[in-house]
Scaffold this motif. Sequence first.
Motif, PDB file in Angstrom:
ATOM      1  N   SER A  11     -18.008   9.123   9.443  1.00  0.00           N
ATOM      2  CA  SER A  11     -18.979  10.283   9.238  1.00  0.00           C
ATOM      3  C   SER A  11     -20.378   9.636   8.898  1.00  0.00           C
ATOM      4  N   PRO A  12     -21.149  10.490   8.638  1.00  0.00           N
ATOM      5  CA  PRO A  12     -22.553  10.067   8.344  1.00  0.00           C
ATOM      6  C   PRO A  12     -22.630   9.162   6.927  1.00  0.00           C
TER       7      PRO A  12
ATOM      8  N   GLU B 102     -22.746  15.695  17.002  1.00  0.00           N
ATOM      9  CA  GLU B 102     -23.118  16.494  15.821  1.00  0.00           C
ATOM     10  C   GLU B 102     -23.420  15.247  14.768  1.00  0.00           C
ATOM     11  N   ILE B 103     -22.522  14.175  14.557  1.00  0.00           N
ATOM     12  CA  ILE B 103     -22.967  13.143  13.631  1.00  0.00           C
ATOM     13  C   ILE B 103     -24.101  12.561  13.853  1.00  0.00           C
TER      14      ILE B 103
ATOM     15  N   ARG C 292     -27.026  14.691  12.721  1.00  0.00           N
ATOM     16  CA  ARG C 292     -27.142  14.780  11.305  1.00  0.00           C
ATOM     17  C   ARG C 292     -27.826  13.528  10.902  1.00  0.00           C
TER      18      ARG C 292
ATOM     19  N   ARG D  25     -31.515  13.778  11.675  1.00  0.00           N
ATOM     20  CA  ARG D  25     -32.020  14.934  11.075  1.00  0.00           C
ATOM     21  C   ARG D  25     -31.470  15.277   9.623  1.00  0.00           C
ATOM     22  N   PRO D  26     -31.585  14.165   8.913  1.00  0.00           N
ATOM     23  CA  PRO D  26     -30.871  14.706   7.666  1.00  0.00           C
ATOM     24  C   PRO D  26     -31.196  15.831   6.823  1.00  0.00           C
TER      25      PRO D  26
ATOM     26  N   GLN E 258     -32.500  18.849   7.869  1.00  0.00           N
ATOM     27  CA  GLN E 258     -31.819  20.069   8.401  1.00  0.00           C
ATOM     28  C   GLN E 258     -30.512  20.375   7.836  1.00  0.00           C
ATOM     29  N   SER E 259     -30.356  21.582   7.318  1.00  0.00           N
ATOM     30  CA  SER E 259     -28.782  21.888   7.024  1.00  0.00           C
ATOM     31  C   SER E 259     -28.155  22.764   8.110  1.00  0.00           C
ATOM     32  N   ASP E 260     -26.860  22.872   7.896  1.00  0.00           N
ATOM     33  CA  ASP E 260     -26.247  23.616   9.107  1.00  0.00           C
ATOM     34  C   ASP E 260     -26.350  25.087   9.032  1.00  0.00           C
TER      35      ASP E 260
END
Length: 115
Positions: free
Chosen positions: A32-33, A103-104, A107, A110-111, A113-115
């Motif tokens: 994961s990130p 998608e990972i 993220r 661009r940490p 930006q939220s979903d």
Amino acid sequence: MGRLFDKYGPKWLVIPGLVILTVIIWFFTTISPTSSVAFIIALHIGLTVGIALIWTPAQTNGLNQLPPELYPHGTAVMNTLQQVGGPDWNSSCNQYPYGRYGEIFARLLRPDQSD
């Protein structure tokens, strides 16, 4: 690897290699990130160990089935299959995970930006 192959034969190297590879690939699905770089590096090292335990004995055992006068031809065929089949296999395997990994990576890049 050669000494282990001579002592135990291909079966006792390939089967543990497959188990290692299966476990490592499963752990790759948990990336994961927030995964650490050390975790990813350890997975990659485990992956290469598993591949070495599978590929080297399997290739040696396959080439040992040939008569000595065909060793050069067998080696040429194996090298050609590796060079031609590797990119094809890699590209076909990479088709599936790009949805999730894309998608990972998005993220990670661009940490803010939220979903």
